[in-house]
Design a protein around this motif. Structure first.
Motif, PDB file in Angstrom:
ATOM      1  N   PRO A   1      -4.111   7.032 -20.182  1.00 31.14           N
ATOM      2  CA  PRO A   1      -3.209   5.863 -20.298  1.00 31.14           C
ATOM      3  C   PRO A   1      -1.759   6.188 -19.979  1.00 31.14           C
ATOM      4  O   PRO A   1      -1.042   5.369 -19.385  1.00 31.14           O
ATOM      5  CB  PRO A   1      -3.374   5.433 -21.754  1.00 31.14           C
ATOM      6  N   ASN A   2      -1.292   7.384 -20.352  1.00 26.68           N
ATOM      7  CA  ASN A   2       0.104   7.754 -20.077  1.00 26.68           C
ATOM      8  C   ASN A   2       0.348   7.939 -18.588  1.00 26.68           C
ATOM      9  O   ASN A   2       1.415   7.577 -18.062  1.00 26.68           O
ATOM     10  CB  ASN A   2       0.468   9.024 -20.842  1.00 26.68           C
ATOM     11  N   PHE A   3      -0.637   8.521 -17.892  1.00 26.46           N
ATOM     12  CA  PHE A   3      -0.518   8.696 -16.442  1.00 26.46           C
ATOM     13  C   PHE A   3      -0.498   7.322 -15.761  1.00 26.46           C
ATOM     14  O   PHE A   3       0.283   7.080 -14.837  1.00 26.46           O
ATOM     15  CB  PHE A   3      -1.674   9.548 -15.929  1.00 26.46           C
ATOM     16  N   LYS A   4      -1.342   6.413 -16.243  1.00 32.11           N
ATOM     17  CA  LYS A   4      -1.386   5.059 -15.694  1.00 32.11           C
ATOM     18  C   LYS A   4      -0.045   4.355 -15.878  1.00 32.11           C
ATOM     19  O   LYS A   4       0.480   3.728 -14.943  1.00 32.11           O
ATOM     20  CB  LYS A   4      -2.503   4.262 -16.370  1.00 32.11           C
ATOM     21  N   LYS A   5       0.542   4.479 -17.059  1.00 27.41           N
ATOM     22  CA  LYS A   5       1.844   3.860 -17.316  1.00 27.41           C
ATOM     23  C   LYS A   5       2.925   4.463 -16.418  1.00 27.41           C
ATOM     24  O   LYS A   5       3.832   3.769 -15.962  1.00 27.41           O
ATOM     25  CB  LYS A   5       2.227   4.039 -18.780  1.00 27.41           C
ATOM     26  N   SER A   6       2.810   5.758 -16.177  1.00 30.43           N
ATOM     27  CA  SER A   6       3.809   6.441 -15.356  1.00 30.43           C
ATOM     28  C   SER A   6       3.825   5.900 -13.933  1.00 30.43           C
ATOM     29  O   SER A   6       4.884   5.589 -13.381  1.00 30.43           O
ATOM     30  CB  SER A   6       3.531   7.948 -15.349  1.00 30.43           C
ATOM     31  N   ILE A   7       2.649   5.772 -13.336  1.00 33.48           N
ATOM     32  CA  ILE A   7       2.614   5.286 -11.944  1.00 33.48           C
ATOM     33  C   ILE A   7       3.019   3.817 -11.870  1.00 33.48           C
ATOM     34  O   ILE A   7       3.790   3.421 -10.991  1.00 33.48           O
ATOM     35  CB  ILE A   7       1.223   5.514 -11.303  1.00 33.48           C
ATOM     36  N   ILE A   8       2.545   3.002 -12.827  1.00 35.61           N
ATOM     37  CA  ILE A   8       2.910   1.582 -12.809  1.00 35.61           C
ATOM     38  C   ILE A   8       4.413   1.407 -12.971  1.00 35.61           C
ATOM     39  O   ILE A   8       5.047   0.609 -12.263  1.00 35.61           O
ATOM     40  CB  ILE A   8       2.145   0.814 -13.910  1.00 35.61           C
ATOM     41  N   SER A   9       5.010   2.162 -13.862  1.00 32.99           N
ATOM     42  CA  SER A   9       6.446   2.009 -14.125  1.00 32.99           C
ATOM     43  C   SER A   9       7.278   2.383 -12.901  1.00 32.99           C
ATOM     44  O   SER A   9       8.286   1.731 -12.597  1.00 32.99           O
ATOM     45  CB  SER A   9       6.868   2.847 -15.330  1.00 32.99           C
ATOM     46  N   ASN A  10       6.867   3.428 -12.173  1.00 24.78           N
ATOM     47  CA  ASN A  10       7.613   3.831 -10.980  1.00 24.78           C
ATOM     48  C   ASN A  10       7.580   2.749  -9.908  1.00 24.78           C
ATOM     49  O   ASN A  10       8.624   2.345  -9.381  1.00 24.78           O
ATOM     50  CB  ASN A  10       7.055   5.139 -10.428  1.00 24.78           C
ATOM     51  N   TYR A  11       6.395   2.287  -9.571  1.00 29.35           N
ATOM     52  CA  TYR A  11       6.285   1.289  -8.503  1.00 29.35           C
ATOM     53  C   TYR A  11       6.809  -0.072  -8.930  1.00 29.35           C
ATOM     54  O   TYR A  11       7.473  -0.761  -8.149  1.00 29.35           O
ATOM     55  CB  TYR A  11       4.826   1.167  -8.051  1.00 29.35           C
TER      56      TYR A  11
END
Length: 320
Positions: free
Chosen positions: A295-305
């Motif tokens: 979940p943290n990796f998913k949040k990281s990519i979503i937040s960047n884009y």
């Protein structure tokens, strides 16, 4: 083009270079302009292609292209110079040969040096594309025989450019950056093939820094923030790119296609796609193996884009 110039992850859908309201953005050209540099964009065909003239023209660049038919909008406050027929020795459907455009860059650099005008030149070469043709006799592989010849010719053209540049009085005070967009067979595909986005990049001719091979994972967005740091320049920006030599730098890379957006950290890869789908993988340097989502990796990519898209859509990337 978007990643290098704006130093942000590629936004979903069309590139910012092709969108409306993409003028007066805070790009790397603003950093150069604030330091007294003139910004130049060179392209060996008509820069109407991919909306390049419009994008660079409204973002502090003067244009050098073949100038066939298309014109810049009256709203664009920039200068446009035509690369003339007598300056071209070889041309195909993509544009003039690499060594022709490099020759034009050398000529303009001499002109700027004679007036003591510092400049930043962004040069888009095209010879390493089908039909892989170039002037006969440049290398020992026949023109039009395939990608291997085009790669060798591109290498020849870079070497010839640097050898000629070394004879110029401005060489000792000039930095050269060479960077690719992607590897072969990766363009115009919906799927993300990680290995085809592992590209080369060089920062050359900084005598104050020792030569070194950067092996950690970096991204196109990091290239100019790294250079600016090496030059000890200070500036205020919303660049997502970081100085890769900073001790706090966290290795990661971004990959985008027309539909899918990817982020890679070491062996971990997360890919976002349409309909709010997301998948996580392990990259074994050959294939992607799907694994359980972090979940943290998913949040990281979503937040960047998503933040990059939000900043552009709400005119928060604009030059102040």
């Amino acid at each position: 083009m978007e990643a290098v110039t704006l130093s942000i992850p590629p936004t979903p859908g069309n590139s910012i270079a092709k969108r409306v309201d993409n003028q007066n953005l805070y790009t790397i050209s603003c950093v150069f302009k604030d330091k007294g540099y003139q910004n130049l964009f060179f392209y060996g065909d008509d820069g109407y292609f991919d909306n390049m003239n419009a994008f660079f023209g409204v973002n502090n660049f003067d244009i050098y292209d073949r100038g066939r038919g298309s014109i810049l909008s009256d709203k664009i406050n920039t200068k446009r110079y035509t690369i003339k027929d007598d300056e071209v020795t070889f041309e195909n459907t993509w544009g003039i040969a690499d060594d022709d455009i490099y020759r034009k860059v050398l000529k303009v650099a001499d002109e700027k040096y004679s007036t003591k005008q510092p400049f930043f030149a962004s040069v888009m070469t095209t010879s390493n594309h089908k039909p892989y043709t170039y002037e006969a006799g440049k290398i020992d592989i026949p023109s039009g025989s395939g990608r291997q010849g085009a790669v060798k010719y591109a290498d020849f053209a870079i070497g010839d450019f640097l050898q000629k540049a070394k004879q110029k009085p401005w060489f000792h005070n000039t930095v050269f950056i060479f960077i690719a967009d992607h590897c072969a067979s990766s363009a115009a595909k919906d799927a993300i093939d990680v290995k085809n986005h592992h590209i080369a990049a060089f920062i050359y001719n900084l005598p104050s820094h020792v030569n070194q091979n950067v092996t950690q994972e970096v991204s196109q967005i990091d290239i100019f923030p790294t250079l600016f740091s090496m030059l000890n320049w200070t500036y205020v920006s919303q660049f997502y790119g970081k100085d890769v030599f900073d001790k706090t730098y966290q290795p990661r890379s971004f990959v985008g296609t027309y539909i899918k957006l990817g982020m890679k950290k070491g062996q971990d890869v997360f890919i976002l796609s349409d309909q709010k789908k997301g998948n996580q993988y392990i990259w074994n340097h050959k294939d992607l193996e799907e694994v359980k989502i972090n979940p943290n990796f998913k949040k990281s990519i979503i937040s960047n884009y998503q933040t990059a898209d939000y900043l552009f859509s709400n005119h928060l990337l604009n030059e102040k």
